[in-house]
Design a protein around this motif. Structure first.
Motif, PDB file in Angstrom:
ATOM      1  N   HIS A  52       0.866  -1.294   0.013  1.00 14.87           N
ATOM      2  CA  HIS A  52       0.194   0.073  -0.023  1.00 14.87           C
ATOM      3  C   HIS A  52       1.005   1.413   0.037  1.00 14.87           C
ATOM      4  CE1 HIS A  52      -2.743   2.908   1.311  1.00 14.87           C
ATOM      5  NE2 HIS A  52      -3.751   2.269   1.207  1.00 14.87           N
ATOM      6  N   PRO A  53       0.787   2.212  -0.993  1.00 12.70           N
ATOM      7  CA  PRO A  53       1.760   3.275  -1.004  1.00 12.70           C
ATOM      8  C   PRO A  53       1.705   4.175   0.193  1.00 12.70           C
ATOM      9  CG  PRO A  53      -0.285   3.568  -2.576  1.00 12.70           C
ATOM     10  CD  PRO A  53      -0.567   2.266  -1.873  1.00 12.70           C
ATOM     11  N   TRP A  54       0.560   4.358   1.007  1.00 12.29           N
ATOM     12  CA  TRP A  54       0.778   5.115   2.014  1.00 12.29           C
ATOM     13  C   TRP A  54       0.694   4.337   3.535  1.00 12.29           C
ATOM     14  CZ3 TRP A  54       2.425   9.056  -0.031  1.00 12.29           C
ATOM     15  CH2 TRP A  54       1.964   9.613  -1.350  1.00 12.29           C
ATOM     16  N   CYS A  55       0.375   3.185   3.596  1.00 13.55           N
ATOM     17  CA  CYS A  55       0.116   2.537   4.605  1.00 13.55           C
ATOM     18  C   CYS A  55       0.938   1.296   4.869  1.00 13.55           C
ATOM     19  CB  CYS A  55      -1.371   1.732   4.897  1.00 13.55           C
ATOM     20  SG  CYS A  55      -2.570   3.371   4.927  1.00 13.55           S
ATOM     21  N   GLY A  56       1.871   0.973   3.852  1.00 17.02           N
ATOM     22  CA  GLY A  56       2.690  -0.031   3.914  1.00 17.02           C
ATOM     23  C   GLY A  56       2.045  -1.263   3.538  1.00 17.02           C
ATOM     24  N   GLY A  57       2.128  -2.386   4.650  1.00 19.80           N
ATOM     25  CA  GLY A  57       1.291  -3.382   4.102  1.00 19.80           C
ATOM     26  C   GLY A  57       0.778  -4.159   5.324  1.00 19.80           C
ATOM     27  N   GLY A  58       0.011  -5.280   5.075  1.00 22.59           N
ATOM     28  CA  GLY A  58      -0.396  -5.904   6.337  1.00 22.59           C
ATOM     29  C   GLY A  58      -0.959  -5.136   7.294  1.00 22.59           C
ATOM     30  N   TYR A  59      -1.115  -5.583   8.643  1.00 22.43           N
ATOM     31  CA  TYR A  59      -1.819  -5.034   9.796  1.00 22.43           C
ATOM     32  C   TYR A  59      -0.818  -4.133  10.221  1.00 22.43           C
ATOM     33  CZ  TYR A  59      -4.645  -9.442  10.198  1.00 22.43           C
ATOM     34  OH  TYR A  59      -5.041 -10.548   9.769  1.00 22.43           O
TER      35      TYR A  59
END
Ligand code: FAD
Length: 436
Positions: free
Chosen positions: A373-380
């Motif tokens: 995810h470009p703004w939240c990283g990835g995963g939980y």
């Protein structure tokens, strides 16, 4: 820095309108400081995002569950006019391997009972060298089935292969889960967007959306210039309320940038695909081959590793819900497929497990891809890779001065959870108020 300020001026600029950023902004305003939140996306919430399924039923793409010990979150739920309801149907957890279902709660309890001992014998302050999470859980059991179950469950929870993550960093996170209660004890009746809106709309200055920060620079007056493609904003203090993977894309002033680079580069992106299917009835509760009286509420699949199925039916709902959490490499593979393929994959998997036609006839479907995810990283949330700095989180938490970090990853309590994000925002605001 000689750039003209053509954007906003405030006492503090908060980068990121996730729960951490919004909670920091609320705290700063309560202390009488003017505050502007800048958010890269069109809407607030970050990893808290409500949506609707293909047939219009409300869904949560991101965070969904909480427990009673998450006190700031529970308070906010009530403030937003929402109510807590059970996290899903009651029941046991099964493992599912090549020989069918087996009782899994005993293994999973053994794992959670082992954490406190492992924190002291192998954690950050043990003085021992770091190891991978997989090496760590080999200390908990030598049983191949138990080990495979723990690996798969952790791969889902950490959204990454446990064999690639720092055991000391993960132990530190688990040690800060400040509760004896399950994390999925409750969900809310209604949608979590309401909670995000309650925070965002309560601020004196509305957050600015579609405003991605690319650089933070010190200016000649001892404050900061916060640079976005649309302009330069000025403030005496800055809170970077973004996950570590997003923070490392922002150019920071020296010498802080060099000091923090090893910590920021220690994090690896997680990967999670969250899929929810709604059915007329919960056909998964007593599948054939589950030879126990108590119904099933959760299934941890040994293959593909990182796959967990959870009954997420809200009390009073006419239909029943099953949520499939796919973490790690399988999530990365699914992210490359289209939504139709992912839908077919989920249905085929359920049909394979439960048999019959019902799996093929969902009343509704939604999936959310949290991979790169470009703004939240990835995963939980992001975790520290094995070989990275096991104390990377502590280094971000201990930054001093007028530029502070806040995100769920670095929370003192409940890191990786919504409660952690709220707490991290509050703590960063308190540190900044002291520094200003
Ligand atoms: C699928 C999924 C399920 C989850 N389930 C649960 C659960 O059941 N219970 C629970 O408690 N937690 C859960 N979590 C975790 C929880 O959502 C997070 O811990 C929490 O929401 C993180 O909040 P945050 O503010 O730290 O970060 P984020 O929510 O990631 O917010 C960061 C914000 O910063 C913005 N941003 C990033 N870079 C920039 C930039 N350069 N400029 C401007 N803005 C920027 C982002 O767009 C984002 O809005 C889940 C997460 C996911 C993804």
């Amino acid at each position: 820095m000689g750039l003209e300020c053509d954007g906003v001026t405030a006492d503090v600029i908060v980068v990121g309108a996730g729960l951490a950023g919004l909670s920091a902004a609320r705290e700063l305003e309560a202390a009488g400081l003017s505050c502007q939140v800048l958010e890269a996306q069109e809407t607030p919430g970050g990893r808290v995002r409500s949506s609707v399924g293909e047939n219009g039923r409300p869904m949560e793409d991101g965070a969904q569950f909480l427990n009673r010990d998450m006190s700031a979150l529970v308070e906010l739920v009530h403030e937003a006019g929402l109510e807590l309801v059970a996290g899903g149907a009651e029941g046991e957890t099964a493992g599912l391997g090549s020989r069918g279902f087996f009782e899994a709660d005993t293994w999973l309890n053994e794992l959670s009972d082992a954490w406190p001992g492992l924190v002291s014998s192998a954690g950050l302050r043990s003085g021992r060298p770091d190891r991978t999470v997989t090496e760590l859980i080999r200390k908990v059991t030598g049983d191949p089935n138990g080990l495979a179950l723990m690996q798969s469950s952790l791969c889902e929870l950490l959204c990454h292969a446990p064999s690639e993550l720092s055991a000391q960093a993960v132990l530190e996170i688990f040690a800060r889960y400040d509760s004896q209660r399950e994390d999925g004890e409750y969900q809310v009746a209604g949608s979590l967007d309401t909670l995000v809106a309650c925070l965002a709309e309560g601020l004196s200055r509305a957050p600015r959306y579609d405003t991605a920060v690319t650089r933070v620079a010190e200016d000649e007056k001892g404050g900061f210039g916060v640079i976005t493609p649309g302009g330069v904003h000025r403030a005496a203090g800055v809170i970077l309320a973004v996950p570590p993977l997003a923070a490392r894309e922002i150019e920071l002033p020296q010498p802080l940038a060099d000091e923090l680079r090893p910590a920021l580069e220690s994090f690896v992106p997680g990967a999670m695909v969250k899929t929810t299917l709604v059915y007329r009835r919960a056909f998964w509760r007593q599948p054939s081959g589950w030879g126990r009286q108590a119904p099933l509420s959760e299934i941890v699949c040994l293959e593909p590793v990182g796959t967990t199925l959870m009954d997420t039916t809200k009390p009073g709902e006419e239909s029943a819900r099953l949520t499939l959490f796919t973490g790690g490499q399988r999530a990365r593979d699914l992210a490359l497929a289209g939504r139709a393929e992912r839908r077919a994959y989920a249905i085929e998997m359920l049909a394979g497990i439960f048999g019959g036609d019902e799996a093929g006839q969902p009343l509704d479907f939604a999936d959310a891809v949290w991979v790169q995810h470009p703004w939240c990283g990835g995963g939980y949330n992001a975790h520290v890779r094995f070989g990275g700095l096991p104390d990377a989180v502590e280094r971000l938490r201990q930054v001093e001065g007028e530029l502070q970090f806040a995100c769920s990853e670095i929370a003192e309590r409940f890191p990786g959870y919504m409660e952690g994000a709220l707490g991290a925002g509050k703590s960063a605001a308190a540190r900044l108020i002291r520094a200003l």
